[in-house]
Design an enzyme around this catalytic site. Sequence first.
Site, short mmCIF file in Angstrom:
data_model
loop_
_atom_site.label_atom_id
_atom_site.label_comp_id
_atom_site.label_asym_id
_atom_site.label_seq_id
_atom_site.Cartn_x
_atom_site.Cartn_y
_atom_site.Cartn_z
N GLU A 1 0.50 -1.31 -4.84
CA GLU A 1 -0.54 -0.43 -4.74
C GLU A 1 -1.83 -0.98 -5.37
O GLU A 1 -1.61 -1.40 -6.49
CB GLU A 1 -0.28 1.08 -5.10
N GLY B 1 0.84 -1.26 -0.02
CA GLY B 1 0.11 0.02 0.12
C GLY B 1 1.01 1.33 -0.08
O GLY B 1 0.83 1.98 0.92
N GLU C 1 3.64 10.87 2.71
CA GLU C 1 2.42 12.02 2.77
C GLU C 1 1.44 12.09 3.98
O GLU C 1 1.48 12.84 4.67
CB GLU C 1 1.69 12.02 1.71
N GLU C 2 0.97 10.70 4.37
CA GLU C 2 0.11 10.55 5.62
C GLU C 2 1.05 10.77 6.93
O GLU C 2 0.46 11.64 7.64
CB GLU C 2 -0.22 9.13 5.51
N SER D 1 -2.09 -7.03 -2.46
CA SER D 1 -1.31 -7.45 -1.72
C SER D 1 -1.79 -8.59 -0.69
O SER D 1 -1.34 -9.49 -0.29
CB SER D 1 -0.25 -6.68 -0.96
N LEU E 1 2.55 1.29 6.02
CA LEU E 1 2.20 2.49 6.64
C LEU E 1 1.07 3.05 6.54
O LEU E 1 0.66 3.10 5.41
CB LEU E 1 3.48 3.33 5.92
N ASP F 1 -5.46 1.63 5.85
CA ASP F 1 -7.00 1.86 6.28
C ASP F 1 -7.44 1.11 7.34
O ASP F 1 -7.25 -0.10 7.74
CB ASP F 1 -7.65 1.29 5.07
#
Length: 258
Positions: free
Chosen positions: A102, A79, A234-235, A136, A155, A158
């Site tokens: 992804e 992811g 980014e998160e 995955s 990382l 969800d």
Amino acid sequence: MLNNNEKAHHNGQSSRLPRKRFYRARAHSNPLSDSHFPIPISPSEVDYAQHFPHFFPPEMCDQDKCDAPIPKVRFADIGCGFGGLLVSLSTLFPDALMIGMELRDKVSEYVKERILALRASNPGQYENISVVRTNSMKYIPNYFEKGQLSKMFFLFPDPHFKEKNHRRRVISIQLLDEYAYALEVGGIIYTITDVEELGDWMRTCLENHPLFEAIPEEELEADPVVELLTSATEEGQKVARNGGQTFKAIFRRIAFKE
């Protein structure tokens, strides 16, 4: 470094980074739904020469005429989102092949274009990272041999808050069986989230699995990868900007104890 205001070409590839606004997608996808993309039958069917041409020169393509060991992917970012971790790891471990996995098609396409642009503007760098669109949670054994990986990353996955959707979580006792298969003994699984309940869930799953053990804090402090878990994505950057907390669970793959 790359200048976003300039546009150059190297081997026919633009060196301008792609813009995220053209690759908008849902924050998450349903991993249990059917998606349509190529799936290799086995790890030997994956053409990594397309992903890492620098590491697979033409003379290596003919396996009958080359006795050199075939390079193998060692890190997997599950992811991978927009690829921030891959980009940071690439220069930290320049000799390790690593791939992002992804599910969202637009996001995986963004990462692909980002890597090509970085390669074009930084010759000789970023050749060791790539991305594949896949699920995955279903196809890890299709991509990796037993004990092939030394690091796996999960990382800010969800959280799937509703209890009925917990089966969609990317960390579970059942899925850890597959991750343990792909990881070598001594390999490390890195997880992080800003959702405390999910952090507890992932840690509990790892603690209850017989093939993983927690890594001592003093060892984590010496691991340069740990800092990237919050700074490279980014998160993670968003959580830091908002002053939020993060919850890590980092475990080592161990041999089965009789």
